[in-house]
Write an enzyme that holds these catalytic residues in place. Structure first.
Site, PDB file in Angstrom:
ATOM      1  N   GLY A  19       2.801  -0.843   4.299  1.00 44.18           N
ATOM      2  CA  GLY A  19       3.000   0.543   3.882  1.00 44.18           C
ATOM      3  C   GLY A  19       4.479   0.834   3.717  1.00 44.18           C
ATOM      4  N   GLU A  30      -6.873   5.297   7.340  1.00 46.17           N
ATOM      5  CA  GLU A  30      -6.643   6.700   6.953  1.00 46.17           C
ATOM      6  C   GLU A  30      -7.859   7.260   6.229  1.00 46.17           C
ATOM      7  OE1 GLU A  30      -2.850   6.002   5.053  1.00 46.17           O
ATOM      8  OE2 GLU A  30      -2.045   5.493   7.028  1.00 46.17           O
ATOM      9  N   GLY A  57       2.309   2.732  10.579  1.00 44.51           N
ATOM     10  CA  GLY A  57       3.283   3.807  10.355  1.00 44.51           C
ATOM     11  C   GLY A  57       3.974   4.264  11.621  1.00 44.51           C
ATOM     12  N   ASN A  89       0.871  -1.177   0.000  1.00 45.95           N
ATOM     13  CA  ASN A  89       0.000   0.000   0.000  1.00 45.95           C
ATOM     14  C   ASN A  89       0.905   1.224   0.000  1.00 45.95           C
ATOM     15  OD1 ASN A  89      -1.827   2.028   0.440  1.00 45.95           O
ATOM     16  ND2 ASN A  89      -2.274   1.461   2.565  1.00 45.95           N
ATOM     17  N   TRP A  90       1.082   1.802  -1.175  1.00 47.28           N
ATOM     18  CA  TRP A  90       2.034   2.921  -1.287  1.00 47.28           C
ATOM     19  C   TRP A  90       1.470   4.238  -0.774  1.00 47.28           C
ATOM     20  CZ3 TRP A  90       4.361   1.871  -6.859  1.00 47.28           C
ATOM     21  CH2 TRP A  90       5.253   0.804  -6.762  1.00 47.28           C
ATOM     22  N   LYS A  91       0.190   4.287  -0.501  1.00 47.89           N
ATOM     23  CA  LYS A  91      -0.424   5.532  -0.020  1.00 47.89           C
ATOM     24  C   LYS A  91      -0.092   6.657  -1.020  1.00 47.89           C
ATOM     25  CE  LYS A  91      -0.116   3.569   4.551  1.00 47.89           C
ATOM     26  NZ  LYS A  91      -0.058   3.740   5.976  1.00 47.89           N
ATOM     27  N   SER A 141       3.170  -1.737  10.420  1.00 42.73           N
ATOM     28  CA  SER A 141       4.610  -1.869  10.643  1.00 42.73           C
ATOM     29  C   SER A 141       5.156  -3.273  10.372  1.00 42.73           C
ATOM     30  CB  SER A 141       4.978  -1.399  12.049  1.00 42.73           C
ATOM     31  OG  SER A 141       4.602  -0.040  12.236  1.00 42.73           O
ATOM     32  N   GLU A 170      -5.811  -4.228  10.657  1.00 41.46           N
ATOM     33  CA  GLU A 170      -4.738  -3.261  10.876  1.00 41.46           C
ATOM     34  C   GLU A 170      -5.031  -2.448  12.125  1.00 41.46           C
ATOM     35  OE1 GLU A 170      -2.607  -2.227   6.926  1.00 41.46           O
ATOM     36  OE2 GLU A 170      -4.370  -0.968   7.061  1.00 41.46           O
ATOM     37  N   HIS A 190      -9.580   1.641   4.571  1.00 37.52           N
ATOM     38  CA  HIS A 190      -8.313   1.852   5.282  1.00 37.52           C
ATOM     39  C   HIS A 190      -8.529   2.870   6.401  1.00 37.52           C
ATOM     40  CE1 HIS A 190      -4.207   3.069   6.138  1.00 37.52           C
ATOM     41  NE2 HIS A 190      -3.859   1.892   5.649  1.00 37.52           N
TER      42      HIS A 190
END
Ligand code: PGA
Length: 254
Positions: A236, A99, A175, A10-12, A215, A169, A97
């Site tokens: 991530g 976020e 992160g 997941n490159w965001k 993480s 998650e 997600h």
């Protein structure tokens, strides 16, 4: 039941088309041998999807989007439809997600509408769920996961569930460098599987793949993936460098 691991990057909001191409050029040759042992997915930002799609065509690495609209088409400024994603060669879509939930206010009902829209377009949802630290510390872990599973997956058929991947998650591990211990993750995964079982029956629950995210890195992927109910990872930070993501996968399947 043996469930095939699925490991997704997941490159965001990282990597435009040029950086995406560089990553894939370095990554693809290095994972050819590993791809038979687990499903590998890359989720770049929308604008990098065409570049990734061309480079991943006929490769064993699948392509995912990080979001999709619940609407069909029309006056929805800034949104991207499932038909557009399908046209560009996308196979999976990350939905729900944390976020998106916390920064953009996406709730269970909206996420559920997006899940259904993706299924209707033959796109495979990677449905994320997880608790905040406050929710965990106040004893609400199970209540939160129950609400997210029943809300987010409401109205799906058993057939639908065969293409849905879940990603547990814990928000406090995303992160932050703090990973849930393999025991904490396993306990939550087993509970999520029970919830899927209550909603769809144990046969579906046993076949459903549940990724862990938060993480995950090359040094802990083996330990996490060794747990009974952990069937992959949503990654991530450690997926942004080809070598690190490759090592993470190699350790996970070893
Ligand atoms: P992280 O992110 O691996 O950087 O913790 C995971 C995610 O948000 O999917």
């Amino acid at each position: 039941m043996a469930r095939k691991l699925i490991i997704a990057a997941n490159w965001k909001m990282n990597k435009g088309p040029a950086e995406t191409a560089d990553f894939i050029a370095a990554f693809l040759p290095s994972v050819q041998a590993l791809a038979g042992e687990c499903d590998i997915v890359i989720a770049p930002p929308f604008v990098s999807i065409p570049s990734a799609s061309a480079l991943l065509a006929d490769s064993p690495v699948a392509l995912s989007a990080q979001n999709a609209s619940e609407q069909e088409k029309g006056a929805f400024t800034g949104e991207v439809s499932t038909a557009m994603l399908k046209e560009t060669g996308v196979q999976h879509v990350i939905l729900g997600h944390s976020e998106r939930r916390s920064i953009y206010g996406e709730g269970d009902q909206l996420i559920n509408a997006k899940v259904k829209k993706c299924l209707a377009a033959d796109l495979h949802p990677i449905f994320c769920l997880g608790e905040t630290l406050e929710e965990r510390e106040s004893g609400k872990l199970q209540e939160v996961l129950r609400r997210q599973v029943s809300g987010g997956l409401a109205g799906l058929s058993n057939d639908d569930m065969s293409t849905v991947v879940l990603a547990y998650e814990p928000v406090w591990a995303i992160g932050t460098g703090v990973t849930a211990t393999p025991e904490q993750a396993q306990e939550a995964h087993a509970f999520v599987r029970t919830l899927v079982g209550e909603q769809f029956g144990m046969e579906v629950a046993e076949a459903t793949r549940i990724q862990y995210g938060g993480s995950v890195k090359p040094s802990n992927s083996a330990d996490l993936m060794a747990r009974e109910d952990i069937d992959g990872a949503l990654v991530g930070g450690a997926s942004l460098e080809a070598e690190s993501f490759r090592d993470l996968i190699a350790n996970a399947v070893a």
